[in-house]
Design a protein around this motif. Sequence first.
Motif, mmCIF file in Angstrom:
data_model
loop_
_atom_site.group_PDB
_atom_site.id
_atom_site.type_symbol
_atom_site.label_atom_id
_atom_site.label_comp_id
_atom_site.label_asym_id
_atom_site.label_seq_id
_atom_site.Cartn_x
_atom_site.Cartn_y
_atom_site.Cartn_z
ATOM 1 N N TYR A 74 -14.294 10.275 2.633
ATOM 2 C CA TYR A 74 -14.645 8.934 3.127
ATOM 3 C C TYR A 74 -14.866 7.952 1.981
ATOM 4 O O TYR A 74 -15.608 6.973 2.126
ATOM 5 N N ARG A 75 -14.273 8.236 0.833
ATOM 6 C CA ARG A 75 -14.350 7.380 -0.361
ATOM 7 C C ARG A 75 -15.809 7.052 -0.671
ATOM 8 O O ARG A 75 -16.631 7.945 -0.808
ATOM 9 N N GLN A 132 -17.929 5.344 1.303
ATOM 10 C CA GLN A 132 -18.691 4.986 2.492
ATOM 11 C C GLN A 132 -20.009 5.776 2.521
ATOM 12 O O GLN A 132 -20.002 6.998 2.353
ATOM 13 N N SER A 155 -4.497 3.187 1.731
ATOM 14 C CA SER A 155 -4.436 2.263 2.874
ATOM 15 C C SER A 155 -5.810 1.892 3.404
ATOM 16 O O SER A 155 -5.934 0.916 4.150
ATOM 17 N N ASN A 156 -6.838 2.655 3.019
ATOM 18 C CA ASN A 156 -8.202 2.423 3.511
ATOM 19 C C ASN A 156 -8.260 2.503 5.039
ATOM 20 O O ASN A 156 -9.042 1.807 5.684
ATOM 21 N N ARG A 157 -7.406 3.327 5.615
ATOM 22 C CA ARG A 157 -7.406 3.530 7.057
ATOM 23 C C ARG A 157 -7.670 5.005 7.349
ATOM 24 O O ARG A 157 -7.175 5.889 6.636
ATOM 25 N N THR A 204 0.836 -1.220 0.000
ATOM 26 C CA THR A 204 0.000 0.000 0.000
ATOM 27 C C THR A 204 0.859 1.252 0.000
ATOM 28 O O THR A 204 0.480 2.278 0.573
ATOM 29 N N LEU A 250 -10.483 9.171 5.156
ATOM 30 C CA LEU A 250 -10.249 7.731 5.014
ATOM 31 C C LEU A 250 -9.271 7.565 3.856
ATOM 32 O O LEU A 250 -9.520 8.008 2.734
ATOM 33 N N THR A 303 -7.223 6.744 0.710
ATOM 34 C CA THR A 303 -7.615 6.131 -0.560
ATOM 35 C C THR A 303 -6.748 4.924 -0.902
ATOM 36 O O THR A 303 -7.157 4.045 -1.655
#
Length: 765
Positions: A247-248, A250, A167-169, A136, A163, A165
Amino acid sequence: MNVWKANVGFKMKWSVASKYLVWLWIVALALVALVSWKGGEAVKTGQIKKLRIESSLQLNQLASVLESAIAKYQHMPTLLAANDRVKKALQDGFEADISHLNRELEQINRITEASDSYILNADGLTIAASNYQKDTSFVGRNFSFRPYFQDAMQGKAGRYYALGTTSNRRGYYFSYPVYVDESIVGVAVVKVDLTQFEKRFANQSYEFLLLDPDGVVFSGSRSAWLYRVLGELSYEELQRIADSQRYRDQPIEKLAIVYQKPFDEVSQIVDFLETNTVNGELERRSFLKMSRPIRLLGFTISILAPLKNINEEIALWRAIFAGGVTITGLLFGLAMLRTRMLRERSDANEMTRHNQAYIREVIQNTQAGLVTLDEFYKIESFNPAVEKLVGQPLAPLVGQPLNVLFQSVEQKLRPSVEQDASYRIDPENVLDSAGDLGVKVLTREGRLCYSNQSSVPVEMTLCEMQLPNRRSYLVTFHDMTERKRYEQEITQARKELEERVRERTFELEGANTRLRQEITEHKGTQRELIQTAKLAVLGQLSAGLNHELNQPLTAIRAFAGNGLKFLDRKQYEQAHANLQHISQLGHHMGDIIARFKVFARKGDVHQGPIAVQTAIMGALKIMETRYKEVGIELLVTEDQDLIVNGDMVFLEQVLVNLLANAADAIVESNMDSKRVVVEQTGTETQVMIRIQDSGNGLGEEAIKHLFEPFFTSKPSGLGLGLGLSISQRIIDAMGGQIRAHNLTNGGAEFCVTLPRFQSSLLTIT
């Protein structure tokens, strides 16, 4: 008969006692329910207050830990931006420099325990990152769309939360521009992962939420609450969040809040609907919610303390309390019932033993005459009261019919039966007829007559006695001599009273007519006094009015003469300009005359919405000339858009009176400072107009009699003493007050208080 009466009395007592007992139980149950509910609420409130204190400490500790944990990373981008290796990698772009920078960022990240550190060039492309060896990795990815990059490129320290893009963390970002010779060549970024913070407080006795500035749950103790909102977001706000890719993909949904109520100034009771992880059913859970801002991040942190244990304890307490009170009440009731039954049984036995003796004593000592008849309606016995009524012994009458002793004057039954045609009473026929109608008591008026003695008016009551072995009757005689006399006296008094009422009514009607005439005359006098006060003020201002009108009249004559000359010379433009000046001066004179005309008109108070500023300016327009003459400086506060409920003309009259009095006070004082201040202030329900002057103030005697009619402190001939008295009546009629007092720095202040006009107020005039 005595036994029958005793049984009836006992049954009536038992019936009444049973009703009282039932009502007592109902009241007791209602009190138990009320005490149980109110007591439970009081205990619950006390426990929630303790929980609020604990939660407040936990909230402050939680916020302090979070703020300190993130604050230590806010200066890292600044240090990275000042690193020469970073500047060289951005400026030259050599592979060896970038590789060395990657290892250095990895080492810095490991030491500081930050989530990620990376360097972006001026185009937003990542050239080096602490996670360069991971799948990542940020290297080669472009983050120019992130607000923290855009802020840094503008020369500012950037902050952002999103959030990731790649690492999705979830993380909080700090950025800082990298300068080379005062030019921005790139951006240094440090990302802080909030997962470690959530794990640290995951097993606490409370839940917590970290809300971003839009109210979206960015972090929390429950993953199911992430990316939810407590309130409502508009379409524009949702679109802005989506465009920033914060938040992409979500979905932003609302938390299932079914109940929300403030507990005090800093906390709320909130109920959530949640799905049970065991059976999948929806459950309602209550929390005590407290919040505080985290200024460093621009976030809000909320703590949710569960109320489940408190609610269960209160329910258990109520059940135990109600059960204990109910059991105690039942035991007490059984004890009382047994005691009552034993007491009533003893009373019944005692009553049976003494019944005969008691009845004999009652018969012998009662004031009413009693006679008993046998089954053939013949006199069987009598008490001394009958002999006292007749005035001689009645022993010879034993065995004789009742008609020998009593003669009926009016055949009347209660309840009524058919009138007997005979003059003498026949008890057998009457009782037989009454028995057919279901009546057991006969009442008639008549006279007791025996031998040649005078008769005594009495009321006779005959009733049947239900004895076990035989049939008998009881006759009661009540002396009606006094009652007849009282009836005559009452009849005469009623006639006299009716006559006095008619006379008094006639007198009151005349007094009312005269009172209405006096009220009408008083209203007319009051209107004339108000008009007199207006004209007195106009008289004082007449000299100034003449001056104000003479100036434009002189100018009009001058402009008119010049205009004729311009016309003769065919200079039409100059003539047209003169006519415009004449028109403006005419409007000015008309405005002056209109203000005095409206001020001088008569009328009653008509309540309605009026602008305070308009009334003040109208009064100042009237007093403007007077103030110019004596050189008084006038200070008026800005328009506050205040609306009151009153009458425009009368309010202007009051203000003119107060302004005139202020001018008189300043002229009399001969002070160097000549100033009048007009202020307007307001509250939700009232509006205050204050008029302050720089005169000598009010004397003690003037303050005592200030609003009395015909009282004035001015020299003789300079005032009627009606202005303030009339002003007070006008303000009272509009539902307000007028007060006066001296100022500490000299002078006096008059304050007019009026009710503020409400938009929903309906005024009927």
